[in-house]
Design an enzyme around this catalytic site. Structure first.
Site, mmCIF file in Angstrom:
data_model
loop_
_atom_site.group_PDB
_atom_site.id
_atom_site.type_symbol
_atom_site.label_atom_id
_atom_site.label_comp_id
_atom_site.label_asym_id
_atom_site.label_seq_id
_atom_site.Cartn_x
_atom_site.Cartn_y
_atom_site.Cartn_z
ATOM 1 N N ASP A 83 -23.210 5.785 12.424
ATOM 2 C CA ASP A 83 -23.073 6.724 13.526
ATOM 3 C C ASP A 83 -24.216 6.540 14.521
ATOM 4 O O ASP A 83 -25.368 6.774 14.199
ATOM 5 C CB ASP A 83 -23.088 8.154 12.982
ATOM 6 C CG ASP A 83 -22.995 9.194 14.073
ATOM 7 O OD1 ASP A 83 -21.856 9.585 14.404
ATOM 8 O OD2 ASP A 83 -24.044 9.617 14.607
ATOM 9 N N TYR A 113 -29.132 7.533 21.640
ATOM 10 C CA TYR A 113 -30.072 6.999 20.657
ATOM 11 C C TYR A 113 -30.741 5.701 21.114
ATOM 12 O O TYR A 113 -31.757 5.297 20.554
ATOM 13 C CB TYR A 113 -29.368 6.746 19.315
ATOM 14 C CG TYR A 113 -28.683 7.944 18.710
ATOM 15 C CD1 TYR A 113 -28.876 9.228 19.218
ATOM 16 C CD2 TYR A 113 -27.814 7.793 17.633
ATOM 17 C CE1 TYR A 113 -28.232 10.324 18.668
ATOM 18 C CE2 TYR A 113 -27.173 8.888 17.075
ATOM 19 C CZ TYR A 113 -27.376 10.147 17.602
ATOM 20 O OH TYR A 113 -26.738 11.220 17.051
ATOM 21 N N HIS A 150 -20.429 13.849 23.130
ATOM 22 C CA HIS A 150 -21.604 14.274 22.362
ATOM 23 C C HIS A 150 -21.828 15.796 22.415
ATOM 24 O O HIS A 150 -22.148 16.410 21.400
ATOM 25 C CB HIS A 150 -22.841 13.539 22.887
ATOM 26 C CG HIS A 150 -23.920 13.376 21.870
ATOM 27 N ND1 HIS A 150 -24.780 12.302 21.851
ATOM 28 C CD2 HIS A 150 -24.288 14.141 20.824
ATOM 29 C CE1 HIS A 150 -25.621 12.419 20.843
ATOM 30 N NE2 HIS A 150 -25.344 13.533 20.210
#
Length: 273
Positions: free
Chosen positions: A47, A52, A110
């Site tokens: 994931d 990120y 998200h």
């Protein structure tokens, strides 16, 4: 079954490993090495997210793994600044390019970012990505019941997954019930609450009873509650520990004890923010 990890069937019949590996805060130049450790331990689901900053490393790990692409389940997510139909499509193209993959297995919004009021429009872009076969499944992350109800009223595809903060201190019973009613898989981020409850007497007592660690007890609880769970660690011993949870089961007394830990204890941002 995928290795030692059981799978969960999504509402479009795609199967998702019930336990995966989160790569939040793993640098792009480190994530490939850590993912190889995880793959050796048996993880097959990974994931990531645009936020990120490590999609390139995740894709490199997938390509260098020596495993068939169809054995690996890759999730990434659309960031808040890319809401809107055209922006979302462009952002997805960017993620695929960084990953170096032909498709992702799961693509998520998200956060709903209700202040922008564009998540419905954004979801329609994800529906196109799904229809074009560039994502095998689509879902959301951090959506509340009203957000989900609006999506389902105004669009065609019911989200396959809602990835939310979920741990013994924030059990989200009403949201989980809504998911179950509508065939949405509950996926837990921060499943160990950053370790903040692992020394609680309820958990440590269950751990001693089963000869397991407190973290293994909490992850097993998630599995038995039907959640998909994505613990994260860069430490090889903990990576292996976190997947070693399929040789024991919690009994009804254990489950009842875990239920008492609900405290509405949210560590991340509130989805309505």
């Amino acid at each position: 079954m995928l290795g030692m990890v059981p799978s969960i069937r999504l509402n479009n019949e795609i199967e998702l490993p019930a336990l995966g590996f989160g790569v939040y805060k793993l640098p792009d130049d480190e994530v490939e090495r850590v993912m190889h450790v995880a793959m050796e331990a048996g993880y097959r689901s990974f994931d990531t997210a645009t936020l990120y900053g490590n999609e390139r490393g995740v894709g490199a790990a997938v390509r260098s793994s020596g495993l068939p692409r169809e054995e690996l389940f890759v999730t990434t997510k659309l960031w808040n600044t890319e809401h809107g139909y055209d922006r979302a499509l462009k952002a997805f193209d960017g993620s695929l390019e960084l990953l170096g993959l032909d498709y992702v297995d799961l693509y998520l919004i998200h956060w709903p970012v209700p202040g922008q009021d564009r998540y419905v429009e954004t979801w329609r872009a994800l529906e196109k990505i799904l229809a074009d076969g560039r994502a095998r499944a689509i879902g959301v992350s951090n959506f509340q019941i009203p957000h989900l109800e609006r999506l389902m009223a105004e669009t065609e595809v019911v989200p396959a997954v809602n990835q939310v903060e979920l741990h013994p201190g924030l059990q989200q019973a009403a949201l989980r019930g809504f998911h179950e009613e509508h065939g949405i898989v509950t996926e837990a981020w921060s499943p160990l609450a950053r370790g903040r409850q692992l020394d609680h007497e309820v958990i440590t007592t269950i751990a001693r009873k089963h000869g397991k660690t407190p973290a293994q007890v909490v992850l097993r609880w998630h599995i038995e509650m039907g959640h998909m769970v994505i613990p994260k660690s860069a430490t090889p011993s903990r990576i292996r520990e976190n997947i070693d949870i399929f040789d024991f089961e919690l009994d009804s007394h254990d489950i009842a004890g875990m239920a008492t830990l609900e405290a509405g204890d949210r560590h991340g941002p509130h989805p309505d923010a």
